[in-house]
Design a protein around this motif. Structure first.
Motif, mmCIF file in Angstrom:
data_model
loop_
_atom_site.group_PDB
_atom_site.id
_atom_site.type_symbol
_atom_site.label_atom_id
_atom_site.label_comp_id
_atom_site.label_asym_id
_atom_site.label_seq_id
_atom_site.Cartn_x
_atom_site.Cartn_y
_atom_site.Cartn_z
ATOM 1 N N ALA A 231 0.825 -1.207 0.000
ATOM 2 C CA ALA A 231 0.000 0.000 0.000
ATOM 3 C C ALA A 231 0.865 1.265 0.000
ATOM 4 O O ALA A 231 0.357 2.353 -0.265
ATOM 5 C CB ALA A 231 -0.924 -0.009 1.218
ATOM 6 N N GLY A 232 2.187 1.112 0.303
ATOM 7 C CA GLY A 232 3.058 2.277 0.163
ATOM 8 C C GLY A 232 3.787 2.727 1.415
ATOM 9 O O GLY A 232 4.195 3.873 1.512
ATOM 10 N N VAL A 233 3.938 1.833 2.394
ATOM 11 C CA VAL A 233 4.645 2.206 3.627
ATOM 12 C C VAL A 233 5.880 1.313 3.775
ATOM 13 O O VAL A 233 5.753 0.098 3.852
ATOM 14 C CB VAL A 233 3.750 2.012 4.870
ATOM 15 C CG1 VAL A 233 4.511 2.401 6.131
ATOM 16 C CG2 VAL A 233 2.470 2.824 4.739
ATOM 17 N N ALA A 234 7.058 1.911 3.803
ATOM 18 C CA ALA A 234 8.276 1.128 4.018
ATOM 19 C C ALA A 234 8.988 1.662 5.246
ATOM 20 O O ALA A 234 8.802 2.827 5.611
ATOM 21 C CB ALA A 234 9.194 1.214 2.805
ATOM 22 N N ARG A 235 9.779 0.811 5.874
ATOM 23 C CA ARG A 235 10.403 1.259 7.122
ATOM 24 C C ARG A 235 11.827 0.736 7.288
ATOM 25 O O ARG A 235 12.264 -0.187 6.601
ATOM 26 C CB ARG A 235 9.575 0.798 8.319
ATOM 27 C CG ARG A 235 9.657 -0.702 8.551
ATOM 28 C CD ARG A 235 8.981 -1.104 9.852
ATOM 29 N NE ARG A 235 9.793 -0.748 11.010
ATOM 30 C CZ ARG A 235 9.437 -1.012 12.265
ATOM 31 N NH1 ARG A 235 8.285 -1.616 12.513
ATOM 32 N NH2 ARG A 235 10.219 -0.675 13.260
ATOM 33 N N THR A 236 12.526 1.360 8.237
ATOM 34 C CA THR A 236 13.800 0.821 8.702
ATOM 35 C C THR A 236 13.632 0.491 10.184
ATOM 36 O O THR A 236 12.594 0.767 10.774
ATOM 37 C CB THR A 236 14.939 1.845 8.539
ATOM 38 O OG1 THR A 236 14.664 2.965 9.389
ATOM 39 C CG2 THR A 236 15.043 2.318 7.102
ATOM 40 N N ARG B 112 17.148 -0.117 0.857
ATOM 41 C CA ARG B 112 16.236 -1.258 0.751
ATOM 42 C C ARG B 112 14.783 -0.797 0.876
ATOM 43 O O ARG B 112 13.918 -1.208 0.104
ATOM 44 C CB ARG B 112 16.571 -2.281 1.846
ATOM 45 C CG ARG B 112 15.734 -3.543 1.787
ATOM 46 C CD ARG B 112 16.149 -4.545 2.845
ATOM 47 N NE ARG B 112 15.844 -4.078 4.207
ATOM 48 C CZ ARG B 112 15.968 -4.824 5.294
ATOM 49 N NH1 ARG B 112 16.413 -6.067 5.193
ATOM 50 N NH2 ARG B 112 15.681 -4.333 6.484
ATOM 51 N N ALA B 113 14.535 0.096 1.848
ATOM 52 C CA ALA B 113 13.167 0.573 2.044
ATOM 53 C C ALA B 113 12.692 1.381 0.835
ATOM 54 O O ALA B 113 11.529 1.316 0.445
ATOM 55 C CB ALA B 113 13.076 1.409 3.316
ATOM 56 N N LEU B 114 13.614 2.126 0.220
ATOM 57 C CA LEU B 114 13.237 2.939 -0.937
ATOM 58 C C LEU B 114 12.894 2.083 -2.151
ATOM 59 O O LEU B 114 12.195 2.525 -3.060
ATOM 60 C CB LEU B 114 14.385 3.886 -1.313
ATOM 61 C CG LEU B 114 14.633 5.062 -0.378
ATOM 62 C CD1 LEU B 114 15.941 5.748 -0.759
ATOM 63 C CD2 LEU B 114 13.469 6.045 -0.444
#
Lengths: 262, 321
Positions: free
Chosen positions: A82-87, A170-172
């Protein structure tokens, strides 16, 4: 501001673990293009908020919406889609994989590749794989040629600061709308911290992402953020512009103790 | 079976040695194929899939059914043999792959968050279920199986060191499959997802990897490898099909996986060949070797584990953040 400016909204989000209320009725409104910080003392529930947004935990009550749609009950991979990435605060790279492979895993949902086209080496998959590799190198290139040079190194062997960079790359990879950074400068010295502040601003500029940040170092938060929310014992005790937070009595008391000044 | 006398020194002794190694390598290739299924599954969900040997056994049953349906009762040759083998390998791989995925879906996935012992017991239960169904269907005895391969020797030195077509078939097929598997795991999107899930399932999921699909894929691959191994085993070495085949064979393959370092793909292959060769040598050189070989194989396992508890290629300290 118009409502479609709102990217992420938490309304009355509560999460209890047994008798403990880790997050207590938290409201957050993150607008498109903002750098939004969550600060608060240890154990205030900041990382739990991240886990509630990304689907690791399900809120006991309350709602989380992305682009106006509720994402409560989504598995973490659906939240990512859905468009949420994190570290992660305690860096979670895939240590036995190379830097390039780590960034490729980040792109998992952004290029096609079903079992059939992989097994039979169909041209569409080979093209996608090549494009993904080129993109991974581009993302590493954001941090300069020295990161590109490390592409075949195992993540395990990288310096601490480099590991943080790879996590961001990686998150990008998933082209997120919202990038969530959990203490991106934890464990860094002043020079490294300053550099991290620089690249976080560049991330917004170059990739057009909205950034939600957990940060411990106040000079980082104050300099970077458009808006800041303060958590204490799972509750939001303040929210506002950096200058408002800096002078808020409740915040100074809860977060710094009476003697300290920001 | 291969009760050779204690090898004398000299050329004859050396040929005996070569022959024992050859037998070891062909047996080891099959152990390796099955060991890969144990190691892939353990790598990704840390489950010792005790039913894997019985999935392999079902591969032998499918092979038998197809051979019977094709009306083959004795040796065939040439392209006909190649065609039949290709058909058998594809059919048994698909069957065992789907069977393994079904087992995961029904018996293991519901227990994924349960304590470690629960899925282990489930695996043992599935193992017995698979055996009992086969026994009900096929009866308790061994059913003889026609040897498909012409016994023409490709290499024959003094009737002592002999290499036949089937030996070549076993080793070539196993190597091709292992090469393809390693390309898949190391160089493709789904392979990377498997490795990422094995290292940190939660982080992999947060990167968009669907854990359920990835685990199912792992069972599919492991089952398919067992199916290919089952065809090789049935048509070239066993000479029979039997509901109980999976028990000892599965234990050997599992041992191979542990010896190489369970969870490590290269280790499973190395362990498979090592166990095959240890078995081949003990059959050739020990008095009553065909009886004692099992004790020797497991003795070697214990010895290796004493000095390297994680197996030859296993990580010394598993890093699970």
């Amino acid at each position: 501001m118009a409502n479609d400016d709102v990217l992420l909204q938490l309304s009355g989000v509560t999460r209890t673990f047994g008798g403990l209320t880790a997050v207590d009725g938290v409201d957050l409104t993150v607008r498109r293009g903002q750098i939004y910080s969550i600060i608060g003392p240890n154990g205030a529930g900041k990382t739990t908020v991240f886990n509630l947004i990304t689907g690791i935990y399900r809120p006991t009550s309350g709602d989380v919406t992305l682009d106006g749609n509720s994402i409560v009950g989504y598995t973490p991979d659906r939240v990512l889609r859905a468009g949420v990435a994190r570290t992660f605060q305690n860096i979670r790279l895939f240590n036995n994989m190379t830097v390039l492979e780590n960034v490729l895993v980040g792109q998992h949902v952004r290029f096609p590749g079903d079992l059939i086209s992989i097994v039979f080496h169909l041209p569409n998959y080979n093209r996608a794989e090549r494009a993904a590799r080129a993109r991974a190198i581009e993302l590493l290139g954001f941090f300069g040629p020295s990161m590109v040079a490390l592409q075949d190194e195992y993540a395990l062997n990288l310096s601490y600061a480099d590991r943080r960079r790879v996590e961001v790359a990686r998150a990008l990879g998933s082209n997120p709308k919202l990038l969530m950074l959990d203490e991106p400068t934890a464990g860094m010295n002043d020079a490294e911290t300053a550099e991290a502040v620089g690249y976080i601003q560049a991330l917004r500029r170059d990739f057009g992402v909205t950034i939600l940040l957990i940060e411990h170092k106040l000079q980082v938060t104050m300099g970077l953020s458009d808006r800041i929310a303060v958590l204490d014992y799972g509750k939001k005790i303040a929210e506002g512009l950096p200058d408002e937070i800096r002078t808020n009595e409740l915040v100074i008391e809860a977060y710094l103790g009476r003697k300290a000044a920001i | 079976m291969h009760t050779m006398a204690l090898a004398a020194a000299g050329p004859a002794g050396f040929l005996n040695f070569l022959q024992a190694i050859k037998i070891g390598i062909t047996a080891g290739a099959i152990y390796a194929l099955v060991a890969l299924g144990y190691t892939l599954v353990y790598g990704i969900i840390e489950l010792i899939n005790f039913a894997h040997g019985d999935v392999f056994m079902w591969g032998t049953q499918v092979t038998f059914v197809l051979i019977t349906a094709l009306g083959i009762t004795s040796t065939i040759g040439g392209w006909q043999l190649v065609g039949v083998l290709a058909l058998l390998v594809v059919a048994a791989s698909v069957f065992c792959g789907v069977l393994n995925v079904t087992i995961e879906r029904l018996a293991y996935r519901p227990l994924r968050r349960a304590p470690r012992l629960a899925p282990l017991i489930a695996a043992i239960a599935v193992s017995f279920i698979l055996e009992n169904i086969a026994e009900l269907w096929r009866g308790p005895g061994q059913i003889a199986f026609p040897n498909l391969f012409p016994s023409t020797a490709l290499i024959n030195i003094n009737q002592t060191f002999v290499v036949e077509y089937r030996d070549v078939f076993i080793v070539v097929l196993a190597l091709v499959i292992m090469f393809a598997l390693s390309r898949f795991i190391l160089g493709t999107k789904l392979g990377r997802a498997m490795r990422a899930t094995a290292q940190d399932p939660e982080a992999a999921q947060l990167m968009g990897v669907n854990i359920n699909t990835t685990i199912a894929l792992t069972f599919l691959l492991g089952g398919a490898l067992a199916g290919a191994g089952a065809v090789v085993f049935t048509v070239s070495t066993a000479g029979y099909v039997w509901f109980f085949t999976g028990f000892q064979f599965g234990l050997y393959a599992f041992t191979a996986a542990v010896l190489g370092g369970i969870g490590n793909v290269n280790g499973a292959v190395l362990g498979g060949f090592m166990i095959g060769i240890v078995e081949g040598l003990s059959i050739a050189y020990l008095p009553q070797g065909s009886i004692l070989s099992t004790a020797v194989v497991f003795g070697v396992l214990v010895l290796v584990l004493v000095f390297r508890p994680t197996g030859f290629l296993g990580a010394q300290v598993p890093d699970k953040a």
